[in-house]
Design an enzyme around this catalytic site. Structure first.
Site, PDB file in Angstrom:
ATOM      1  N   LYS A 116       0.874  -1.173   0.000  1.00  0.00           N
ATOM      2  CA  LYS A 116       0.000   0.000   0.000  1.00  0.00           C
ATOM      3  C   LYS A 116       0.909   1.219   0.000  1.00  0.00           C
ATOM      4  O   LYS A 116       1.626   1.475   0.960  1.00  0.00           O
ATOM      5  CB  LYS A 116      -0.916   0.012   1.221  1.00  0.00           C
ATOM      6  CG  LYS A 116      -1.876   1.192   1.189  1.00  0.00           C
ATOM      7  CD  LYS A 116      -2.701   1.314   2.448  1.00  0.00           C
ATOM      8  CE  LYS A 116      -3.572   2.558   2.332  1.00  0.00           C
ATOM      9  NZ  LYS A 116      -3.780   3.231   3.603  1.00  0.00           N
ATOM     10  N   GLY A 177      -8.591   9.285   9.228  1.00  0.00           N
ATOM     11  CA  GLY A 177      -9.000   9.341  10.622  1.00  0.00           C
ATOM     12  C   GLY A 177     -10.025  10.400  10.964  1.00  0.00           C
ATOM     13  O   GLY A 177     -10.382  10.561  12.131  1.00  0.00           O
ATOM     14  N   ALA A 203      -9.901   5.698   3.776  1.00  0.00           N
ATOM     15  CA  ALA A 203      -9.777   6.859   4.667  1.00  0.00           C
ATOM     16  C   ALA A 203     -11.065   7.658   4.755  1.00  0.00           C
ATOM     17  O   ALA A 203     -11.731   7.913   3.757  1.00  0.00           O
ATOM     18  CB  ALA A 203      -8.637   7.782   4.250  1.00  0.00           C
ATOM     19  N   GLY A 204     -11.390   8.029   5.986  1.00  0.00           N
ATOM     20  CA  GLY A 204     -12.509   8.922   6.242  1.00  0.00           C
ATOM     21  C   GLY A 204     -13.826   8.255   6.565  1.00  0.00           C
ATOM     22  O   GLY A 204     -14.735   8.902   7.085  1.00  0.00           O
ATOM     23  N   ASN A 225      -9.951   1.664   9.252  1.00  0.00           N
ATOM     24  CA  ASN A 225      -9.159   1.400  10.444  1.00  0.00           C
ATOM     25  C   ASN A 225      -9.683   2.170  11.653  1.00  0.00           C
ATOM     26  O   ASN A 225     -10.204   1.589  12.600  1.00  0.00           O
ATOM     27  CB  ASN A 225      -7.694   1.757  10.191  1.00  0.00           C
ATOM     28  CG  ASN A 225      -6.784   1.376  11.352  1.00  0.00           C
ATOM     29  OD1 ASN A 225      -5.870   0.581  11.194  1.00  0.00           O
ATOM     30  ND2 ASN A 225      -7.005   1.917  12.519  1.00  0.00           N
ATOM     31  N   THR A 226      -9.567   3.499  11.614  1.00  0.00           N
ATOM     32  CA  THR A 226      -9.896   4.305  12.792  1.00  0.00           C
ATOM     33  C   THR A 226     -11.319   4.085  13.282  1.00  0.00           C
ATOM     34  O   THR A 226     -11.563   3.985  14.493  1.00  0.00           O
ATOM     35  CB  THR A 226      -9.675   5.796  12.494  1.00  0.00           C
ATOM     36  OG1 THR A 226      -8.341   5.996  12.026  1.00  0.00           O
ATOM     37  CG2 THR A 226      -9.899   6.642  13.741  1.00  0.00           C
TER      38      THR A 226
END
EC number: 2.8.1.10
Length: 275
Positions: A116, A177, A203-204, A225-226
């Site tokens: 990645k 995040g 992301a986001g 993830n977050t």
């Protein structure tokens, strides 16, 4: 995770092909920001994901919270996606990618050439550098990597990365995040419509509904993830994200009804009881 009756047309969902590998799950998860390894392991299992990303630099340097991280995951069950998080230049990203490939080999994935690619010189907004990303991608493809580049939702850059041989393109939904969801739907839709490689929204994403939204648009996968790691109950959120990703894919495949400006009765008008 709940399964679908094999007699259902939804069960014919095709596998996700990235490079030389095929995957059933369209949810990718990460290993950062968890309070402890046990929660991370349980969340990965609950999500049903088959690809898990790991920051090479943080593992290599034993950064706080990352000591023993690589060994904490059962790599016989999931595919490692090393990432170049923390790299600010193309040259640095290429070096870290090589370390990532060796790390995967040491952990038993001898044929793992995935990376990645993240080139992020901006430490405040964490927005990827398009020029550095393209330069690094060209070199890594030459070296035999299956490159999964993290980019802004730029349709022209996405197409150029595809042309140089990247295995996917990974447009951001919103800053890393941030939990802001998908802020540039129009550009992501253009990327999806024009790509011949998998499009992974990365992301986001902050909620299962946003994961489903990305999949309903036609994205091939999402990386989250977050939203999982920092949820009040990460394991439950991981389960929800897995279900939402699957539901969104089924919704996309089944074809939603067109949006109309007027009502359309569900019941026939024939046979109405009149006074």
């Amino acid at each position: 995770m709940q399964t679908i009756d094999s007699s259902s047309s939804a069960a014919t969902t095709e596998t996700l092909q990235i490079g030389h590998r095929q995957f059933q799950s369209r949810l990718m998860t990460g290993t950062g920001k968890y309070d402890d390894f046990e929660t991370m392991r349980r969340s990965i299992a609950a999500s049903g994901c088959e690809i898990v990303t790991v920051a090479v630099r943080r593992v290599q340097t034993n950064a706080p919270g990352h000591q023993g991280l690589a060994e904490a995951v059962d790599w016989n069950k999931v595919w490692m996606l090393p990432n170049t998080a923390g790299c600010q230049t193309a040259e640095e990203a290429v070096r870290v990618a090589r370390l990532g490939r060796e790390m995967a080999k040491l952990l038993g994935q001898e044929d793992n050439n995935f990376i990645k690619l993240e080139v992020i010189p901006d430490s405040k907004y964490l927005l990827p550098d398009p020029i550095g990303t393209l330069e690094a991608a060209e070199q890594l493809v030459k070296e035999g990597f299956a490159v999964l580049p993290y980019i802004n939702a730029d349709p022209l850059l996405a197409k150029r990365l595809e042309e140089v041989g990247c295995a996917t393109v990974m447009p951001l939904g919103s800053p890393i995040g941030s939990g802001q969801g998908i802020k540039n739907m129009a550009n992501i839709q253009i990327i999806i419509e024009n790509a011949t490689v998998p499009v992974v929204v990365d992301a986001g994403i902050g909620s299962p509904s946003e994961a489903a939204q990305a999949m309903e648009m036609g994205a091939d996968a999402v990386l989250i993830n977050t939203a999982i790691a920092k949820a009040q109950d990460p394991v439950m959120m991981a389960t929800a994200m897995g279900m939402a990703t699957q539901a969104g894919r089924f919704a996309y495949q089944s074809g939603r009804i067109p949006v109309k400006a007027y009502a359309s009765a569900s019941s026939p008008l024939a046979g109405r009881i009149s006074s």
